[in-house]
Motif scaffolding. Structure first.
Motif, short mmCIF file in Angstrom:
data_model
loop_
_atom_site.label_atom_id
_atom_site.label_comp_id
_atom_site.label_asym_id
_atom_site.label_seq_id
_atom_site.Cartn_x
_atom_site.Cartn_y
_atom_site.Cartn_z
N PRO A 249 -10.55 52.64 -52.25
CA PRO A 249 -9.48 52.47 -53.23
C PRO A 249 -10.08 52.45 -54.63
O PRO A 249 -11.22 52.05 -54.81
N ARG A 250 -9.31 52.88 -55.60
CA ARG A 250 -9.79 52.94 -56.99
C ARG A 250 -8.82 52.16 -57.86
O ARG A 250 -7.61 52.32 -57.75
N GLY A 251 -9.37 51.34 -58.74
CA GLY A 251 -8.50 50.63 -59.67
C GLY A 251 -8.99 49.24 -60.01
O GLY A 251 -10.02 48.78 -59.52
N PHE B 80 -9.05 43.72 -50.06
CA PHE B 80 -10.18 44.62 -50.34
C PHE B 80 -11.50 43.90 -50.08
O PHE B 80 -12.44 44.50 -49.55
N ALA B 81 -11.60 42.63 -50.46
CA ALA B 81 -12.83 41.88 -50.22
C ALA B 81 -13.05 41.69 -48.72
O ALA B 81 -14.19 41.76 -48.24
N GLY C 82 -11.54 36.58 -49.67
CA GLY C 82 -11.31 37.51 -48.56
C GLY C 82 -12.60 37.78 -47.79
O GLY C 82 -12.60 37.86 -46.56
N PHE C 83 -13.69 37.93 -48.51
CA PHE C 83 -15.01 38.14 -47.88
C PHE C 83 -15.49 36.84 -47.23
O PHE C 83 -15.89 36.83 -46.07
N SER C 84 -15.43 35.75 -47.99
CA SER C 84 -15.93 34.45 -47.50
C SER C 84 -15.18 34.01 -46.25
O SER C 84 -15.80 33.54 -45.28
N ASP C 85 -13.86 34.14 -46.26
CA ASP C 85 -13.07 33.72 -45.09
C ASP C 85 -13.48 34.51 -43.85
O ASP C 85 -13.58 33.94 -42.75
N LEU C 86 -13.72 35.81 -44.01
CA LEU C 86 -14.14 36.62 -42.86
C LEU C 86 -15.48 36.14 -42.32
O LEU C 86 -15.67 36.05 -41.11
N MET C 87 -16.43 35.81 -43.20
CA MET C 87 -17.74 35.34 -42.74
C MET C 87 -17.60 34.04 -41.95
O MET C 87 -18.26 33.86 -40.92
N ASP D 288 -17.45 54.34 -58.91
CA ASP D 288 -16.29 55.00 -58.30
C ASP D 288 -14.98 54.25 -58.56
O ASP D 288 -14.03 54.41 -57.81
N GLN D 289 -14.97 53.40 -59.57
CA GLN D 289 -13.78 52.59 -59.90
C GLN D 289 -13.32 51.71 -58.73
O GLN D 289 -12.13 51.40 -58.60
N LEU D 290 -14.27 51.31 -57.87
CA LEU D 290 -13.91 50.41 -56.77
C LEU D 290 -13.39 49.09 -57.33
O LEU D 290 -13.86 48.63 -58.37
#
Length: 151
Positions: free
Chosen positions: A47-49, A63-64, A110-115, A137-139
C-alpha cells in the motif's frame, strides 16, 4: 520453556507468505551471537500513502500487523521454525505520517500485538516508533526488528 509459536500461528489462522526479497542490496536478516536482526519490512500488498491523509490510525494498525506477518515469514525462512525464537527483543517502527499525526504508537501496536499473540510472554519487547516525512515506495509503515534465537 518451550516456544509454541508454530501452534499459536495455526490457532490464529495465519498462514505465512514466502518471505519478501530485500528492496536493494542488503540481506533480509543477519544472525550474530544469538540475535537475528531483520531488515526493515513493510506491509504486504505494497500500500502507498500517509497516515493522517490516505489512511486512518485503524488502517495503520492493520498495516503494522501485516508487516509483522512479513517479519514472521523472514524468521521462518531463516530459522526453519518460529519455535526457535527465544524472545522478541526490540522493535523499531517508522510511520509515514503528516506533521500533525500523533498516534504513531497506536499504529505500531498492530505489530506488537501480533508478536504477543504468536510468542506469548517471549513476545514482550522494547520498542521505539518514529514519524517519517517519507518512506521507501511511499509505504505507510516500515518496521525493523531484533530477535533472540536458537542458532
Amino acid at each position: 520453556m518451550a516456544n509454541h509459536a508454530e501452534e499459536r500461528l495455526r490457532q490464529l489462522g495465519i498462514s505465512l507468505p514466502e518471505a519478501s526479497s530485500p528492496a536493494a542490496k542488503y540481506a533480509n536478516y543477519v544472525i550474530v551471537d544469538g540475535l537475528m536482526y531483520v531488515s526493515g519490512k513493510g506491509p504486504s500488498g505494497q500500500p502507498r500513502g500517509k497516515l493522517g491523509v490516505q489512511y486512518t490510525t485503524e488502517q495503520g494498525y492493520e498495516f503494522a500487523r501485516l508487516t509483522g506477518i512479513e517479519v514472521l515469514a523472514v524468521l521462518k525462512e531463516g530459522l526453519g521454525s518460529l519455535d526457535k525464537v527465544k524472545r522478541v527483543v526490540k522493535i523499531q517502527g517508522f510511520v509515514n505520517a503528516t506533521a500533525n499525526f500523533e498516534e504513531h504508537h497506536k499504529v505500531l501496536n498492530g505489530f506488537s500485538d501480533l508478536m504477543l499473540e504468536v510468542f506469548g510472554d517471549q513476545g514482550i519487547h522494547a520498542r521505539s516508533v518514529f514519524g517519517a516525512v517519507s518512506l521507501r515506495d511511499q509505504l505507510p509503515v516500515i518496521v525493523d526488528s531484533i530477535f533472540q534465537v536458537e542458532e
